[in-house]
Design an enzyme around this catalytic site. Structure first.
Site, mmCIF file in Angstrom:
data_model
loop_
_atom_site.group_PDB
_atom_site.id
_atom_site.type_symbol
_atom_site.label_atom_id
_atom_site.label_comp_id
_atom_site.label_asym_id
_atom_site.label_seq_id
_atom_site.Cartn_x
_atom_site.Cartn_y
_atom_site.Cartn_z
ATOM 1 N N LEU A 1 0.852 -1.182 0.000
ATOM 2 C CA LEU A 1 0.000 0.000 0.000
ATOM 3 C C LEU A 1 0.890 1.234 0.000
ATOM 4 O O LEU A 1 1.760 1.368 0.857
ATOM 5 C CB LEU A 1 -0.911 0.028 1.227
ATOM 6 C CG LEU A 1 -2.192 -0.793 1.113
ATOM 7 C CD1 LEU A 1 -1.910 -2.249 1.472
ATOM 8 C CD2 LEU A 1 -3.277 -0.230 2.002
ATOM 9 N N ASP A 2 0.663 2.130 -0.971
ATOM 10 C CA ASP A 2 1.518 3.311 -1.098
ATOM 11 C C ASP A 2 0.670 4.542 -1.401
ATOM 12 O O ASP A 2 0.093 4.667 -2.481
ATOM 13 C CB ASP A 2 2.552 3.092 -2.201
ATOM 14 C CG ASP A 2 3.591 4.202 -2.264
ATOM 15 O OD1 ASP A 2 3.463 5.182 -1.504
ATOM 16 O OD2 ASP A 2 4.525 4.098 -3.072
ATOM 17 N N SER A 3 0.621 5.463 -0.446
ATOM 18 C CA SER A 3 -0.189 6.673 -0.605
ATOM 19 C C SER A 3 0.396 7.636 -1.633
ATOM 20 O O SER A 3 -0.270 8.590 -2.036
ATOM 21 C CB SER A 3 -0.313 7.394 0.743
ATOM 22 O OG SER A 3 0.967 7.767 1.229
ATOM 23 N N THR B 1 1.434 6.733 -4.668
ATOM 24 C CA THR B 1 1.300 6.137 -5.998
ATOM 25 C C THR B 1 -0.111 6.388 -6.517
ATOM 26 O O THR B 1 -1.087 6.055 -5.855
ATOM 27 C CB THR B 1 1.588 4.625 -5.971
ATOM 28 O OG1 THR B 1 2.929 4.410 -5.517
ATOM 29 C CG2 THR B 1 1.433 4.012 -7.345
#
Length: 451
Positions: free
Chosen positions: A336-338, A340
């Site tokens: 999970l990458d905020s 991207t």
């Protein structure tokens, strides 16, 4: 017959005519003033009615959702801050406009539809026109440093673990337009001066460690961060953005200097009861997001929260099976990458999907498009033993209305990280409210409310 005109006759006639003229002129002026007054009155009434109608529309429809969210923030027992989002679509439109690529893309699609452009000729790593940082998203919000509340716009980043801020000592040109941290103006500053240097493909950052009061929303704690004193590279991305620095929300093992995460430090100092934060991205407002620290605000989601165990303490990463039509990957590493703005998948996985889905890569651009009504597009599934998380085509397609009304950008892109690694970015977080739990080493998912 002789006609004699006396001077008094001329004078009398002139005076009479002048009287008539003046009477006519006064009457005309009065009529003109009346018409003017009527027009002014009409315009005034129209403006008042239009303003009242606009106020009603904005107050009851446009601002209604903002009021709901603001009410949640004000009445929540946890600290929630809003942040702004600049996504890939906005930057894509800007790049297309700057390089005048609109007609090029339209003509490329026409050639593809006629079978005149082959997929094998649609570009490679040697593409000479790149859409810069297509996969990146800027989620930036305000935080303060020092007892005097020095304000900064930070990129909130779940895949980073340090706090980086431009220093008043920064000598780089890219620092000039940024807010700078000045330790001399803060009474709570604690000197450290341990040197730091970070080198990547994009550039190099040099700096020093410092410690001061760090505040997000209603929460404050003394915390160690990095003052950036020199920045080489990262251009024009850094200087052109509204971001001053980075606020890492990752894990200790990912940090420089082995620094406890800010959220963990808040709990250690008894500022919050749980070392947990959550991110809510409104499904229909793609330029706003909300970060809640210290607990879970239940008014942001519907249904139960489903938790998945992390597969290690370096990233917010879990094991999930990924299915996309006939293509699948067992026990994939899903991050999970905020920061991207898209969904990323391994190139091999992507190519298998593209072969049967009528997806077109625009020649010499890192842009994948398809028709918005493409019925061959499957639902993207992420499966755990207890739950299936899905993204339908409408959730991973972005209409390119400014280019071609029937054309959509695919928000799934091929990027090779570590083996069998996928990244869940903005499209996934628009559908699912996400929870990041340091205490239990888990991430949680629930359907985000459309507030």
């Amino acid at each position: 017959m002789n006609l004699t005109i006396k001077e008094e006759d001329f004078t009398n006639t002139f005076m009479k005519n002048e009287e008539s003229f003046n009477t006519f002129r006064v009457t005309k002026v009065k009529r003109w003033n009346a018409k003017r007054l009527f027009k002014i009155l009409f315009v005034t009434v129209f403006i008042v009615l239009a303003g009242g109608f606009s106020y009603y529309i904005f107050e009851n429809f446009v601002f209604q959702k903002n009021r709901k969210i603001n009410h949640i923030i004000k009445t929540s027992k946890y600290s929630t801050v809003g942040f702004n989002i600049e996504n890939s679509y906005d930057r894509l439109m800007k790049t297309i406009k700057e390089h005048k690529l609109k007609n090029y893309i339209k003509e490329s699609v026409k050639l593809f539809n006629k079978g005149l452009t082959k997929k094998s000729y649609l570009g490679s790593e040697f593409d000479n026109v790149e859409l810069k940082d297509l996969a990146n998203v800027l989620s930036f919000g305000e935080a303060k440093l020092g007892d005097n509340g020095q304000k900064f716009n930070f990129l909130f980043h779940t895949a980073s673990s340090n706090v980086w801020v431009p220093s008043i000592k920064c000598t780089s040109e890219s620092c000039e337009s940024k807010n700078h941290y000045d330790s001399s103006k803060s009474k709570t500053y604690e000197k450290d001066d341990t040197p730091v240097k970070l080198t990547s493909k994009a550039g190099t950052i040099s700096g020093i460690f410092s410690k001061d009061l760090v505040t997000i929303g209603k929460l404050s704690v003394p915390y160690k961060f990095i003052e950036m004193t020199e920045i080489v590279g990262f251009e024009p991305f850094y200087s052109e953005s509204d971001v001053d620095g980075v606020f890492g929300l990752g894990w200790k093992d990912l940090s420089i200097g082995s620094i406890d995460p800010y959220i963990v430090e808040l709990k250690t100092q008894n500022k919050i009861e749980q070392a947990v934060y959550s991110i809510y991205l409104p499904p229909e407002n793609k330029n706003k997001g909300y970060l809640t620290i210290g607990g879970i605000e239940e008014r942001f989601f519907d249904g139960p929260l489903n938790y998945e165990k992390l597969n290690h303490d370096l990233m917010w990463q879990v094991d999930l099976d990924v299915h996309f039509g006939n293509v699948s990957s067992k026990k994939a590493n899903v991050i999970l990458d905020s920061a991207t703005s898209v969904i990323t998948v391994p190139t091999e996985f992507f190519n298998q999907f593209v072969e049967s889905a009528s997806v077109f890569k625009v020649p010499f651009l890192s842009l994948y498009v398809t028709t918005c009504g493409n019925t061959k597009l499957p639902t993207l599934e992420y499966r755990s033993p207890n739950k299936v998380y899905t993204l339908e085509p409408k959730q991973y397609l972005e209409p390119l209305e400014n280019i071609f009304s029937a054309l959509c950008m695919l928000n799934i892109v091929p990027i090779d990280l570590e083996k069998n690694t996928f990244v869940l970015g903005d499209p996934f977080m628009r559908k699912y409210f996400t929870v990041y739990d340091y205490d239990n080493h888990t991430v949680g998912f629930a359907l985000a409310k459309n507030l």
